[in-house]
Design a protein around this motif. Structure first.
Motif, PDB file in Angstrom:
ATOM      1  N   GLU A  62       0.705  -1.323  -0.104  1.00 46.72           N
ATOM      2  CA  GLU A  62       0.019   0.021   0.062  1.00 46.72           C
ATOM      3  C   GLU A  62       1.056   1.068  -0.129  1.00 46.72           C
ATOM      4  O   GLU A  62       0.540   2.416  -0.812  1.00 46.72           O
ATOM      5  N   GLN A  77      -0.483   8.327   7.127  1.00 48.96           N
ATOM      6  CA  GLN A  77      -0.978   6.734   6.697  1.00 48.96           C
ATOM      7  C   GLN A  77      -0.047   6.043   7.356  1.00 48.96           C
ATOM      8  O   GLN A  77      -0.128   5.008   8.005  1.00 48.96           O
ATOM      9  N   HIS A  81      -0.166   3.013  10.004  1.00 45.09           N
ATOM     10  CA  HIS A  81       0.146   1.647   9.964  1.00 45.09           C
ATOM     11  C   HIS A  81       1.165   1.260  11.152  1.00 45.09           C
ATOM     12  O   HIS A  81       1.269   0.189  11.630  1.00 45.09           O
ATOM     13  N   HIS A 117     -10.034   2.905   9.247  1.00 42.18           N
ATOM     14  CA  HIS A 117      -8.668   2.984   8.305  1.00 42.18           C
ATOM     15  C   HIS A 117      -9.061   2.554   6.863  1.00 42.18           C
ATOM     16  O   HIS A 117      -8.639   3.381   6.021  1.00 42.18           O
ATOM     17  N   ASP A 122      -7.795   4.658   3.705  1.00 41.77           N
ATOM     18  CA  ASP A 122      -7.466   3.972   2.519  1.00 41.77           C
ATOM     19  C   ASP A 122      -8.408   4.707   1.439  1.00 41.77           C
ATOM     20  O   ASP A 122      -7.796   4.682   0.106  1.00 41.77           O
TER      21      ASP A 122
END
Ligand SMILES: [Fe+2]
Ligand SMILES: [Fe+2]
Length: 133
Positions: A62, A77, A81, A117, A122
């Motif tokens: 990703e 992001q 993560h 998320h 996303d």
């Protein structure tokens, strides 16, 4: 039963990532469903490793995709993560030390995070990705 039920509402519109999210949730659900069973310690050790491996794989794929489109919220992001990976590593540490890991803890920490998320965070890179196609 699982922690989160996969449904269309999870689709962000990038087929490869939708596929990965579906598999990821499946692996997390598997792990979760075995948490409260007894005599499955070795199985649980295997399962948390699988969760961590797939999580690493998904996040790195990703992040590559986000970088390739110059996604402006990349840093945010990446931090999200890292935070959730930290929680998963904590689960692994507990399991490896034969400490108790309550399913309620996992529910509280993962359930809303996962939904938010994927569906919100996303979805943002997916929209940028699709607008550049
Ligand atoms: Fe994702
Ligand atoms: Fe993500």
């Amino acid at each position: 039963m699982g922690i989160v039920t996969w449904g269309k509402e999870f689709e962000i519109g990038v087929p490869e990532m939708d596929k990965q999210h579906q598999r990821w949730i499946e692996i997390i659900n598997n792990f979760y469903d075995n948490l409260e069973r007894t005599n499955v310690e070795n199985k649980l050790k295997e399962m948390i490793n699988e969760v961590l491996d797939y999580t690493h794989y998904h996040f790195s794929e990703e992040e590559k995709l986000m970088e390739s489109i110059g996604f402006s919220e990349f840093d945010g992001q990446k931090k999200m993560h890292e935070t959730i990976t930290g929680k998963m590593k904590e689960y692994k540490r507990k399991i490896d030390n034969n400490e108790m890991l309550m399913s309620i803890t996992v529910t509280n920490e993962l359930k809303d995070w996962l939904k938010n998320h994927i569906m919100v965070e996303d979805k943002k890179y997916a929209d940028v990705y699709n607008s550049k196609k």
